[in-house]
Design a protein around this motif. Structure first.
Motif, PDB file in Angstrom:
ATOM      1  N   TYR A  28       7.570   1.398  14.344  1.00  0.00           N
ATOM      2  CA  TYR A  28       6.282   1.904  13.882  1.00  0.00           C
ATOM      3  C   TYR A  28       5.189   1.601  14.902  1.00  0.00           C
ATOM      4  N   THR A  29       4.166   2.448  14.923  1.00  0.00           N
ATOM      5  CA  THR A  29       2.929   2.124  15.616  1.00  0.00           C
ATOM      6  C   THR A  29       2.107   1.348  14.603  1.00  0.00           C
ATOM      7  N   VAL A  30       1.738   0.121  14.936  1.00  0.00           N
ATOM      8  CA  VAL A  30       1.124  -0.771  13.954  1.00  0.00           C
ATOM      9  C   VAL A  30      -0.312  -1.100  14.351  1.00  0.00           C
ATOM     10  N   TYR A  31      -1.208  -0.938  13.380  1.00  0.00           N
ATOM     11  CA  TYR A  31      -2.590  -1.358  13.518  1.00  0.00           C
ATOM     12  C   TYR A  31      -2.816  -2.483  12.512  1.00  0.00           C
ATOM     13  N   THR A  32      -3.783  -3.343  12.784  1.00  0.00           N
ATOM     14  CA  THR A  32      -4.074  -4.426  11.846  1.00  0.00           C
ATOM     15  C   THR A  32      -5.573  -4.504  11.584  1.00  0.00           C
ATOM     16  N   ALA A  33      -5.890  -5.019  10.395  1.00  0.00           N
ATOM     17  CA  ALA A  33      -7.280  -5.278  10.014  1.00  0.00           C
ATOM     18  C   ALA A  33      -7.302  -6.558   9.199  1.00  0.00           C
ATOM     19  N   SER A  34      -8.354  -7.345   9.357  1.00  0.00           N
ATOM     20  CA  SER A  34      -8.428  -8.633   8.663  1.00  0.00           C
ATOM     21  C   SER A  34      -9.216  -8.567   7.361  1.00  0.00           C
ATOM     22  N   ASP A  35      -9.847  -7.422   7.081  1.00  0.00           N
ATOM     23  CA  ASP A  35     -10.560  -7.262   5.815  1.00  0.00           C
ATOM     24  C   ASP A  35     -10.714  -5.778   5.515  1.00  0.00           C
ATOM     25  N   GLY A  36     -11.231  -5.480   4.336  1.00  0.00           N
ATOM     26  CA  GLY A  36     -11.327  -4.102   3.891  1.00  0.00           C
ATOM     27  C   GLY A  36     -12.284  -3.241   4.695  1.00  0.00           C
ATOM     28  N   LEU A  37     -13.405  -3.794   5.118  1.00  0.00           N
ATOM     29  CA  LEU A  37     -14.350  -3.001   5.915  1.00  0.00           C
ATOM     30  C   LEU A  37     -13.729  -2.561   7.228  1.00  0.00           C
ATOM     31  N   GLU A  38     -13.048  -3.479   7.881  1.00  0.00           N
ATOM     32  CA  GLU A  38     -12.369  -3.146   9.130  1.00  0.00           C
ATOM     33  C   GLU A  38     -11.283  -2.109   8.878  1.00  0.00           C
ATOM     34  N   ALA A  39     -10.594  -2.215   7.745  1.00  0.00           N
ATOM     35  CA  ALA A  39      -9.531  -1.265   7.408  1.00  0.00           C
ATOM     36  C   ALA A  39     -10.074   0.148   7.249  1.00  0.00           C
ATOM     37  N   ILE A  40     -11.185   0.298   6.532  1.00  0.00           N
ATOM     38  CA  ILE A  40     -11.781   1.623   6.330  1.00  0.00           C
ATOM     39  C   ILE A  40     -12.193   2.211   7.681  1.00  0.00           C
ATOM     40  N   GLN A  41     -12.798   1.401   8.536  1.00  0.00           N
ATOM     41  CA  GLN A  41     -13.197   1.876   9.865  1.00  0.00           C
ATOM     42  C   GLN A  41     -11.986   2.361  10.645  1.00  0.00           C
ATOM     43  N   GLN A  42     -10.896   1.598  10.609  1.00  0.00           N
ATOM     44  CA  GLN A  42      -9.695   1.984  11.359  1.00  0.00           C
ATOM     45  C   GLN A  42      -9.081   3.260  10.798  1.00  0.00           C
ATOM     46  N   MET A  43      -9.011   3.369   9.462  1.00  0.00           N
ATOM     47  CA  MET A  43      -8.420   4.577   8.867  1.00  0.00           C
ATOM     48  C   MET A  43      -9.203   5.826   9.241  1.00  0.00           C
ATOM     49  N   ARG A  44     -10.507   5.674   9.422  1.00  0.00           N
ATOM     50  CA  ARG A  44     -11.332   6.820   9.800  1.00  0.00           C
ATOM     51  C   ARG A  44     -11.248   7.109  11.294  1.00  0.00           C
ATOM     52  N   ALA A  45     -10.795   6.139  12.067  1.00  0.00           N
ATOM     53  CA  ALA A  45     -10.762   6.292  13.523  1.00  0.00           C
ATOM     54  C   ALA A  45      -9.399   6.722  14.062  1.00  0.00           C
ATOM     55  N   VAL A  46      -8.318   6.287  13.429  1.00  0.00           N
ATOM     56  CA  VAL A  46      -6.973   6.592  13.935  1.00  0.00           C
ATOM     57  C   VAL A  46      -6.115   7.164  12.810  1.00  0.00           C
ATOM     58  N   PRO A  47      -5.122   7.998  13.158  1.00  0.00           N
ATOM     59  CA  PRO A  47      -4.248   8.536  12.115  1.00  0.00           C
ATOM     60  C   PRO A  47      -3.371   7.427  11.532  1.00  0.00           C
ATOM     61  N   VAL A  48      -3.307   7.358  10.205  1.00  0.00           N
ATOM     62  CA  VAL A  48      -2.514   6.336   9.527  1.00  0.00           C
ATOM     63  C   VAL A  48      -1.607   7.029   8.511  1.00  0.00           C
ATOM     64  N   ASP A  49      -0.315   6.698   8.543  1.00  0.00           N
ATOM     65  CA  ASP A  49       0.639   7.290   7.611  1.00  0.00           C
ATOM     66  C   ASP A  49       0.840   6.450   6.360  1.00  0.00           C
ATOM     67  N   LEU A  50       0.557   5.144   6.452  1.00  0.00           N
ATOM     68  CA  LEU A  50       0.702   4.249   5.311  1.00  0.00           C
ATOM     69  C   LEU A  50      -0.131   3.003   5.548  1.00  0.00           C
ATOM     70  N   VAL A  51      -0.653   2.438   4.437  1.00  0.00           N
ATOM     71  CA  VAL A  51      -1.434   1.209   4.515  1.00  0.00           C
ATOM     72  C   VAL A  51      -0.730   0.135   3.704  1.00  0.00           C
ATOM     73  N   LEU A  52      -0.535  -1.013   4.317  1.00  0.00           N
ATOM     74  CA  LEU A  52      -0.042  -2.215   3.640  1.00  0.00           C
ATOM     75  C   LEU A  52      -1.278  -3.051   3.369  1.00  0.00           C
ATOM     76  N   LEU A  53      -1.654  -3.197   2.088  1.00  0.00           N
ATOM     77  CA  LEU A  53      -2.985  -3.676   1.730  1.00  0.00           C
ATOM     78  C   LEU A  53      -2.958  -4.931   0.871  1.00  0.00           C
ATOM     79  N   ASP A  54      -3.559  -5.996   1.377  1.00  0.00           N
ATOM     80  CA  ASP A  54      -3.764  -7.221   0.609  1.00  0.00           C
ATOM     81  C   ASP A  54      -4.862  -6.950  -0.425  1.00  0.00           C
ATOM     82  N   LEU A  55      -4.793  -7.629  -1.565  1.00  0.00           N
ATOM     83  CA  LEU A  55      -5.808  -7.429  -2.593  1.00  0.00           C
ATOM     84  C   LEU A  55      -7.000  -8.356  -2.444  1.00  0.00           C
ATOM     85  N   ILE A  56      -6.750  -9.630  -2.123  1.00  0.00           N
ATOM     86  CA  ILE A  56      -7.822 -10.621  -2.058  1.00  0.00           C
ATOM     87  C   ILE A  56      -8.187 -10.866  -0.588  1.00  0.00           C
TER      88      ILE A  56
END
Length: 195
Positions: A28-56
């Motif tokens: 897989y091509t893997v991107y990482t984010a340490s919190d939700g704000l960073e995750a939203i920014q990344q999803m809007r910037a690069v193509p993502v096929d699936l998100v593995l998402l922590d809740l807390i």
């Protein structure tokens, strides 16, 4: 059959690295984010096929990320697998209501289990297809119909993001049922905020 793009959203650096390394080994091509704000920014910037998402997480938790994704037509179709801890059953139920396709309990899931769950989700639901490529275009201020557009769209400070102080872009998203047709959004290319 890997090669898809996976975003890991996890605030614990060790877990992020473990999941990243395992998924990269799987191809897989893997991107990482340490919190939700960073995750939203990344999803809007690069193509993502699936998100593995922590809740807390700090700043923006997983449920807020899911709510934001559900409200954004660019992100609403991306499958999400939740990472959770024992005792968070009500949060998992809410995550499923918001569109998560599955979940894993962190302290019970080995990296191989995470990779298997992601493969299963992608095989069953399919990731983002190749025809969803979006385009970001810059518009020249005071050219053609720019003045009318600024007034009609009520853009703040003309074509500049007030938070990031960068020039706004027009993002074109393909309409899946109409080849050659696009939906347009005015966004900040840095923070992903829509105007």
């Amino acid at each position: 059959m890997a090669g898809e793009h996976v975003l890991i959203v996890e605030d614990t650096e060790l877990l992020r690295r473990i999941y990243h390394d395992r998924l990269a080994q799987e191809g897989y091509t893997v991107y990482t984010a340490s919190d939700g704000l960073e995750a939203i920014q990344q999803m809007r910037a690069v193509p993502v096929d699936l998100v593995l998402l922590d809740l807390i997480m700090p700043r923006m938790g997983g449920l807020e990320v899911l709510e934001t994704m559900k409200a954004d037509p660019r992100l609403s179709g991306i499958p999400v697998v939740i990472l959770t801890n024992l005792g968070e059953e009500s949060s998992v139920e809410r995550a499923i209501e918001l569109g998560a396709v599955d979940y894993l309990i962190k302290n019970q899931a080995k990296p191989a289990d995470v990779a298997a769950k992601i493969r299963l989700a992608l095989d069953n639901l399919g990731g983002r297809s190749a025809d969803t490529k979006s385009y970001k275009l810059l518009v020249r201020d005071r050219q053609a119909d720019a003045e009318c557009f600024v007034a009609d769209a009520r853009l703040p400070r003309r074509f500049w993001c007030p938070a990031c102080e960068v020039e706004l872009a027009i993002e074109l998203l393909p309409q899946g049922d109409r080849p050659g047709w696009y939906d347009a959004h005015v966004i900040c290319p840095m923070c992903g905020r829509e105007f």
